[in-house]
Design an enzyme around this catalytic site. Structure first.
Site, PDB file in Angstrom:
ATOM      1  N   ASP A  98      45.912 -28.824-119.813  1.00  0.00           N
ATOM      2  CA  ASP A  98      45.922 -29.474-121.040  1.00  0.00           C
ATOM      3  C   ASP A  98      47.280 -28.848-122.349  1.00  0.00           C
ATOM      4  OD1 ASP A  98      44.303 -26.893-121.617  1.00  0.00           O
ATOM      5  OD2 ASP A  98      42.847 -27.656-122.023  1.00  0.00           O
ATOM      6  N   GLU A 120      42.249 -31.339-112.825  1.00  0.00           N
ATOM      7  CA  GLU A 120      41.541 -30.443-113.861  1.00  0.00           C
ATOM      8  C   GLU A 120      41.120 -31.109-115.638  1.00  0.00           C
ATOM      9  OE1 GLU A 120      42.461 -27.406-116.739  1.00  0.00           O
ATOM     10  OE2 GLU A 120      41.210 -25.836-115.540  1.00  0.00           O
ATOM     11  N   GLU A 134      44.382 -28.247-127.848  1.00  0.00           N
ATOM     12  CA  GLU A 134      44.191 -28.493-126.143  1.00  0.00           C
ATOM     13  C   GLU A 134      43.410 -29.712-126.064  1.00  0.00           C
ATOM     14  OE1 GLU A 134      44.412 -25.792-127.538  1.00  0.00           O
ATOM     15  OE2 GLU A 134      45.809 -24.847-126.417  1.00  0.00           O
ATOM     16  N   HIS A 209      43.788 -15.762-127.108  1.00  0.00           N
ATOM     17  CA  HIS A 209      45.259 -15.957-127.581  1.00  0.00           C
ATOM     18  C   HIS A 209      44.964 -16.830-128.425  1.00  0.00           C
ATOM     19  CE1 HIS A 209      44.465 -18.236-123.952  1.00  0.00           C
ATOM     20  NE2 HIS A 209      45.002 -18.749-124.184  1.00  0.00           N
ATOM     21  N   ARG A 211      44.859 -20.222-130.553  1.00  0.00           N
ATOM     22  CA  ARG A 211      46.057 -20.745-131.713  1.00  0.00           C
ATOM     23  C   ARG A 211      43.945 -20.921-132.737  1.00  0.00           C
ATOM     24  NH1 ARG A 211      51.278 -23.146-131.982  1.00  0.00           N
ATOM     25  NH2 ARG A 211      51.871 -22.823-129.995  1.00  0.00           N
ATOM     26  N   HIS A 243      48.408 -10.661-125.254  1.00  0.00           N
ATOM     27  CA  HIS A 243      49.259 -12.223-125.103  1.00  0.00           C
ATOM     28  C   HIS A 243      50.061 -11.751-125.564  1.00  0.00           C
ATOM     29  CE1 HIS A 243      50.194 -16.768-125.778  1.00  0.00           C
ATOM     30  NE2 HIS A 243      49.729 -16.518-124.374  1.00  0.00           N
TER      31      HIS A 243
END
Ligand code: UD1
Ligand code: UDP
Length: 388
Positions: A98, A120, A134, A209, A211, A243
């Site tokens: 995604d 997936e 995503e 990590h 967003r 990250h």
């Protein structure tokens, strides 16, 4: 004539989950010609995976820039990949998951009328903003794809509920478990990481990590980790591979950079990271992949998100959602560190995500689709795992 199968990916988790599929494809040299294209949405973190598994892309779009925006990723991928698709004319293009690379690659393939396989497929939180972007990327990919490789029964059901034809969906298990099993059985000495681990302390492994956690939620997470480190100063060690996103790095380094029992390290290669997960007592994360891997290793996971598209391990009892609420993160982690019965309940669970054969199934389905196999493979059935 061999069929051309184009693999497109750009970030660390896509690479980890695509590698087993590439390897399964390479075992069919009479039928399939793999063309590997990376966008380079991630640079260092992607290259770490390519190096470990000796994967050599034919094309690299090198799109990454510091603090790139979502439209940067999509624009550059769409423009760069269109030319490659025109030149190579693949019979099918495979994308994973995604990310914005996956979505833009799917769009580029659709514009060129190339068939798309989505590895997936079918994960959903049903909240457009979590995870962002995503949830929408994967819904758009469902609209674009011709073959949907769903990792679990839940993801099959989500696709069927959206009226995707069951004929085009295959329940495969998640290829991350293929990668994990392959890597977990390699011998690895954790001393090689250079991280000085104290065997008398419990290891708390942390990654974050997302967003939607940037800004105040990430600061809350750091405050919870700080409190945990202080309360258990003599008995735990927190290891946090940071990250490379500057918006993650700057906050974590500022808030946690000078705490004796918190070790901030660079993103680890997949092999050491898997062995660190094996050595961990508990894991705190907002990652998708880690939520799938840790239960397979029998590790309790606290997921620092409000919602998850991977409800199976929550139902099984290995994973708990704690959001980015500092009080809840602290209290749940504290309970696992101090209450053995609570710990045992969470470390004995079912692994619903895969059996190590997802990639073989995906390639068999593709061969069948191309008329190169007589039957489809049997679908994945979730089984109990043995506690490690
Ligand atoms: C991306 C994916 C996310 C996935 C995550 C895995 C999107 C929109 N997001 O998010 O779904 O969970 O990867 O980690 O596709 N950077 C480097 N070197 C690297 C990687 C990143 O310097 O190897 C820095 C760059 O400044 C870059 C920034 O991190 O601009 C953000 O990278 P990006 O891929 O845009 O977002 P992620 O948060 O990594
Ligand atoms: N991982 C890794 N090194 C690290 C941290 C994570 O190799 O230092 C692996 C982890 O095992 C998992 C994947 O990276 O397979 C998850 O990537 P990430 O959390 O960046 O993305 P997500 O899964 O959330 O999309």
């Amino acid at each position: 004539m061999k069929k051309k199968l184009m693999f497109v990916f750009g970030t660390r988790p896509e690479a980890i989950k695509m590698v087993p599929v590439i390897m399964a494809c390479q075992k069919q040299p009479d039928h399939l010609n793999p063309i590997i294209v990376v966008t380079g949405q991630h640079r260092q973190m992607l290259d770490q995976v390519l190096r470990l598994f000796a994967i050599k892309p034919k094309y690299d779009l090198e799109i990454m820039s510091d603090n790139q925006t979502l439209s940067d990723i999509v624009n550059r991928t769409l423009t760069g990949l269109t030319k490659i698709i025109e030149r190579e004319k693949p019979d099918m293009l495979l994308v994973q998951g995604d990310t914005s690379t996956a979505f833009a690659a799917g769009l580029a393939a659709f514009y060129q009328k190339v068939h798309i396989g989505h590895v997936e497929a079918g994960l959903r939180t049903f909240d457009k903003w979590q995870p962002y972007p995503e949830e929408i990327n994967r819904k758009l990919l469902t609209a674009l794809a011709d073959l949907h490789f769903a990792p679990t029964q839940t993801s099959v059901d989500n696709l069927v509920a959206e009226k995707v034809s069951r004929e085009t969906i295959f329940l495969t298990g998640n290829s991350v478990i293929d990668a994990l099993l392959m890597t977990a059985e390699m011998d690895y000495d954790l001393a090689k990481t250079g991280i000085q681990l104290d065997p008398t302390r419990k290891l708390v492994l942390v990654t974050c990590h997302r967003r939607e956690n940037l800004g105040p939620p990430l600061e809350n997470i750091c405050h919870a980790l700080l409190q945990l480190a202080q309360v258990h100063v003599a008995s735990i060690e927190i290891v946090l591979p940071v990250h490379r996103n500057p918006q993650v790095r700057d906050v974590i380094k500022k808030l946690l950079g000078k705490v004796a029992n918190i070790k901030l390290v660079e993103p680890l290669d997949y092999e050491p990271f898997v062995h660190l997960m094996k050595a961990a007592y508990i894991i705190l994360t907002d990652s998708g992949g880690v939520q799938e891997e840790a239960p397979a290793l029998g590790k309790p996971v606290l997921v620092m998100r409000e919602k998850t598209e991977r409800p199976e391990a929550v139902t099984a009892g290995t994973v708990k959602l704690v959001g980015a609420d500092d009080k809840l993160i602290f209290s749940e982690a504290n309970e696992l560190l101090t209450d053995r019965a609570a710990y045992d309940r969470m470390s004995q669970a079912v692994n619903p995500y895969g059996d190590g054969l997802a990639a073989e199934r995906i390639i068999r389905v593709i061969l069948y689709r191309f008329g190169r196999a007589n039957s489809k493979p049997a679908e994945f059935v979730a089984r109990k795992t043995v506690k490690q």
